[in-house]
Design a protein around this motif. Structure first.
Motif, PDB file in Angstrom:
ATOM      1  N   GLU A 163       0.828  -1.214   0.000  1.00  0.00           N
ATOM      2  CA  GLU A 163       0.000   0.000   0.000  1.00  0.00           C
ATOM      3  C   GLU A 163       0.860   1.260   0.000  1.00  0.00           C
ATOM      4  OE1 GLU A 163      -3.301   0.219   2.637  1.00  0.00           O
ATOM      5  OE2 GLU A 163      -3.698  -1.929   2.572  1.00  0.00           O
ATOM      6  N   ASN A 164       1.920   1.271   0.812  1.00  0.00           N
ATOM      7  CA  ASN A 164       2.789   2.444   0.871  1.00  0.00           C
ATOM      8  C   ASN A 164       3.499   2.678  -0.464  1.00  0.00           C
ATOM      9  OD1 ASN A 164       2.176   3.151   3.491  1.00  0.00           O
ATOM     10  ND2 ASN A 164       3.905   2.064   4.402  1.00  0.00           N
ATOM     11  N   GLY A 165       3.935   1.594  -1.089  1.00  0.00           N
ATOM     12  CA  GLY A 165       4.581   1.732  -2.391  1.00  0.00           C
ATOM     13  C   GLY A 165       3.642   2.311  -3.433  1.00  0.00           C
ATOM     14  N   THR A 166       2.392   1.902  -3.369  1.00  0.00           N
ATOM     15  CA  THR A 166       1.390   2.423  -4.299  1.00  0.00           C
ATOM     16  C   THR A 166       1.099   3.891  -4.016  1.00  0.00           C
ATOM     17  OG1 THR A 166       0.422   0.199  -4.369  1.00  0.00           O
ATOM     18  CG2 THR A 166      -0.902   2.003  -5.250  1.00  0.00           C
ATOM     19  N   ILE A 167       1.051   4.258  -2.743  1.00  0.00           N
ATOM     20  CA  ILE A 167       0.858   5.670  -2.373  1.00  0.00           C
ATOM     21  C   ILE A 167       1.973   6.527  -2.963  1.00  0.00           C
ATOM     22  CG2 ILE A 167       0.984   7.288  -0.423  1.00  0.00           C
ATOM     23  CD1 ILE A 167      -0.534   5.160   1.232  1.00  0.00           C
ATOM     24  N   ILE A 168       3.195   6.023  -2.923  1.00  0.00           N
ATOM     25  CA  ILE A 168       4.335   6.777  -3.453  1.00  0.00           C
ATOM     26  C   ILE A 168       4.145   7.060  -4.939  1.00  0.00           C
ATOM     27  CG2 ILE A 168       6.790   6.640  -3.994  1.00  0.00           C
ATOM     28  CD1 ILE A 168       7.088   5.050  -1.331  1.00  0.00           C
ATOM     29  N   ILE A 169       3.780   6.026  -5.706  1.00  0.00           N
ATOM     30  CA  ILE A 169       3.600   6.206  -7.150  1.00  0.00           C
ATOM     31  C   ILE A 169       2.432   7.147  -7.443  1.00  0.00           C
ATOM     32  CG2 ILE A 169       2.956   5.059  -9.309  1.00  0.00           C
ATOM     33  CD1 ILE A 169       4.492   2.605  -8.383  1.00  0.00           C
ATOM     34  N   LEU A 170       1.300   6.899  -6.796  1.00  0.00           N
ATOM     35  CA  LEU A 170       0.104   7.714  -7.064  1.00  0.00           C
ATOM     36  C   LEU A 170       0.295   9.159  -6.626  1.00  0.00           C
ATOM     37  CD1 LEU A 170      -2.686   5.195  -5.982  1.00  0.00           C
ATOM     38  CD2 LEU A 170      -1.878   5.684  -8.298  1.00  0.00           C
ATOM     39  N   GLY A 171       0.899   9.350  -5.455  1.00  0.00           N
ATOM     40  CA  GLY A 171       1.136  10.708  -4.976  1.00  0.00           C
ATOM     41  C   GLY A 171       2.087  11.466  -5.890  1.00  0.00           C
ATOM     42  N   PHE A 172       3.119  10.789  -6.345  1.00  0.00           N
ATOM     43  CA  PHE A 172       4.089  11.403  -7.253  1.00  0.00           C
ATOM     44  C   PHE A 172       3.430  11.819  -8.565  1.00  0.00           C
ATOM     45  CE2 PHE A 172       7.442  10.616 -10.576  1.00  0.00           C
ATOM     46  CZ  PHE A 172       8.199  11.750 -10.312  1.00  0.00           C
ATOM     47  N   LEU A 173       2.686  10.908  -9.174  1.00  0.00           N
ATOM     48  CA  LEU A 173       2.048  11.214 -10.458  1.00  0.00           C
ATOM     49  C   LEU A 173       0.971  12.284 -10.315  1.00  0.00           C
ATOM     50  CD1 LEU A 173       1.766   7.692 -12.151  1.00  0.00           C
ATOM     51  CD2 LEU A 173       3.569   9.407 -12.378  1.00  0.00           C
ATOM     52  N   ALA A 174       0.225  12.238  -9.232  1.00  0.00           N
ATOM     53  CA  ALA A 174      -0.812  13.254  -9.016  1.00  0.00           C
ATOM     54  C   ALA A 174      -0.195  14.646  -8.925  1.00  0.00           C
ATOM     55  CB  ALA A 174      -1.608  12.941  -7.749  1.00  0.00           C
ATOM     56  N   ARG A 175       0.938  14.744  -8.269  1.00  0.00           N
ATOM     57  CA  ARG A 175       1.584  16.055  -8.125  1.00  0.00           C
ATOM     58  C   ARG A 175       2.173  16.539  -9.453  1.00  0.00           C
ATOM     59  NH1 ARG A 175       3.607  15.964  -1.759  1.00  0.00           N
ATOM     60  NH2 ARG A 175       1.781  14.752  -1.093  1.00  0.00           N
TER      61      ARG A 175
END
Length: 388
Positions: free
Chosen positions: A358-370
């Motif tokens: 879950e944390n790894g997915t948050i990293i990818i999604l948060g990065f792309l969203a920004r």
């Protein structure tokens, strides 16, 4: 609701699929270049949720390519990279089963929210990271040239927003001599093993005078058949690493080549030098994008450390020279357990893998969203990449 918040909230919808994928890959480990079942399973999961994915990408049987989001009017292209090969005997002790689950989970969420996404996003299966490094022929063939950014997340014992990697080249040195009886007529023989052993001593001398972060490692593959026979054949396999691909290519290997050929002359043997696999490059480390990932980790309460120097290698280094590439780490445990061990593998299949995925997915999604919410970030990344 902000895009980032909506993406993160979607993790709950698909996380069980990701956990199941990690479990399947872990329980069915496949060696580098042999990931037929793993590739097939990942493609099945992607297709199940409407992502058009196919195996045998770039004429590599165990690679795949999938279109996650397609936007005709967008000029921005993003690649999610996926690793899924295992190690001999200890399986997914590098955590690639969970790393693959992270990329797939991110892809499913992005697909589910494609109406809100402004980028073209692909997911690429990149097999054989542990051995030959199949991202390298992909990179050399131009696969990554169109992308504005490539990202994947790897497991570790500490969170970090990006990795630094050592470049390396691997070679096999095969000596050929002349066999004879070691007691009855040794003067008629020429020892291939002596040529190899002398080369190993030469490698030690090179190591002593090489720049910091130069690592020379290897082993004897073949050294003879019996104690009373002067060996006709001997073979060794050695890897030469540094934090600079240019240093390995232009200084270390020419030195090694001269030394080995000199050892063959000294022992009156012949030597053949064969490259093994592809040359891995160091990581083109981009501070601008790394800082964005660090901010995501901070905002989601992931304590992290900045990696100051490389202590391993990955074929994503080659990708980083073709497009901006990022390789953040997510902590599976805070225990002092090394990757590539049975102890680490045991954690990959444990309950601890779930928050890690879950944390790894948050990293990818948060990065792309920004990146999507602030076009200046991507421009800064591209500028640094072009000037680095």
């Amino acid at each position: 609701m902000k895009l980032e918040e909506k993406l993160i909230n979607s993790i709950e919808k698909y996380r069980e699929e990701a956990f199941a994928l990690n479990e399947y890959l872990f329980n069915n480990p496949e060696l580098p270049g042999e990931e037929y079942g793993s590739c097939k399973k990942i493609v099945e999961v992607l297709n199940k949720y409407g992502i058009k994915a196919e195996e045998n990408f770039f004429d590599i049987e165990t690679a795949f390519f999938g279109k996650v989001v397609e936007k005709e009017n967008s000029k921005v292209n993003i690649a999610l990279l996926t690793e899924y090969d295992a190690l001999p005997e200890i399986g997914h002790a590098c955590g690639h089963s969970a790393s693959a689950a992270i990329s797939v989970l991110a892809a499913l969420i992005l697909k589910d929210n494609e109406d809100l996404i402004d980028f073209n996003i692909d997911i690429i299966g990149t097999p054989d990271e542990e051995d030959k490094g199949m991202k390298i022929p992909m990179a050399d063939g131009g696969v990554f040239d169109k992308y504005d950014c490539a990202i994947m997340v790897h497991l570790a014992t500490k969170n970090s927003p990006n990795g630094r990697f050592l470049a390396f080249e691997t070679y096999e040195f095969e000596f050929t001599g002349k066999p004879s009886h070691a007691a009855a007529s040794p003067w008629e023989g020429r020892s291939a093993l002596d040529g190899l052993m002398l080369s190993i001593h030469a490698f030690d001398m090179i190591r002593k005078c090489a720049k910091p972060q130069t690592i020379i490692e290897g082993f004897i593959q073949e050294g003879g058949k019996a104690t009373n026979i002067i060996p006709e054949k001997a073979k060794g396999k050695y890897t030469f690493r540094s934090n600079s691909a240019s240093y390995v290519e232009n200084e270390i290997f020419p030195w090694v080549k001269n030394a080995v050929e000199g050892c063959a002359m000294a022992t009156q043997t012949k030597v053949e030098i064969k490259p093994f696999g592809y040359p891995f490059r160091d990581m083109k480390y981009l501070e601008s994008g790394t800082q964005v990932i660090a901010d995501v980790m901070k905002d989601y309460k992931m304590d992290y450390e900045i990696i100051e120097k490389g202590d391993g290698s990955s074929d994503i280094g080659n990708v980083s020279y073709r497009c901006p590439a990022f390789h953040p780490y997510v902590a599976l445990t805070d225990e002092d357990i090394s990757l590539h061990t049975k102890e680490f593998a045991d954690l990959v299949i444990s309950e601890k893998s779930k928050p890690c995925i879950e944390n790894g997915t948050i990293i990818i999604l948060g990065f792309l969203a920004r990146l999507m919410e602030d076009s200046n970030i991507l421009e800064s990344i591209k500028e640094e990449f072009n000037n680095n």
